[in-house]
Design an enzyme around this catalytic site. Structure first.
Site: not given
Length: 166
Positions: A60-61
């Site tokens: 996600c990052a």
């Protein structure tokens, strides 16, 4: 509905699956400053909507950082990242990672986005990883429901769709 797995186990997605050609559903989410935002706040803009389960996880990052880096190069496109993270956690993360080219929005309050776009994982109350490109007339031009939540989306296809949308 799209078939999605989390750690290779099938999950149930709540809401309506969005398809290319659909009118983009409205949603009600929060900014990092607790301001309500809807689709109408981005009226007239092409939108690349990047959906992630939690901004504090690796994929996600990476996804959010990638779209932040690409945002300036794709012209008149507003990039949005939507997750179930609390706005306070999102704000902390944005500051730590110098995210300045996109809006990070929280769906934690009532899962409006998750239900409207068919990405709310029933078993986890997280959002499934997905990408939507919505043109300036709020018509959906591109959809990817990532089949395994821990996998990366097709960045190149999403960016190309965003560049072609108007």
């Amino acid at each position: 509905m799209a078939n999605v797995t989390f750690q290779h186990e099938p999950v149930t997605l709540l809401g309506n699956e969005v398809k290319v050609g659909d009118q983009a559903p409205d949603f009600n989410v929060l900014t990092n400053d607790l301001k309500e935002v809807t689709l109408d706040d981005y009226k007239g803009k092409v939108k690349l909507i990047s959906v992630v389960p939690s901004i504090d996880t690796g994929v996600c990052a990476d996804q959010t950082k990638r779209f932040n880096e690409e945002a300036a190069a794709i012209g008149n496109v507003q990039v949005l990242t939507v997750s179930m993270d609390l706005p306070f956690a999102q704000k902390r993360w944005v500051t730590q990672h110098n995210i300045d080219q996109l809006d990070i929005l929280s769906d934690h309050r009532d899962a409006s986005f998750g239900h409207q776009y068919g990405v709310l994982i029933k078993e986890l109350r997280l959002l499934a990883r997905a990408i939507f490109v919505v043109d300036s007339n709020d018509k959906v031009n591109y959809v990817e429901y990532v089949s395994e939540v821990s996998n990366h989306p097709d960045y190149d296809a999403a960016l190309e769709a965003a560049k072609k949308a108007n």
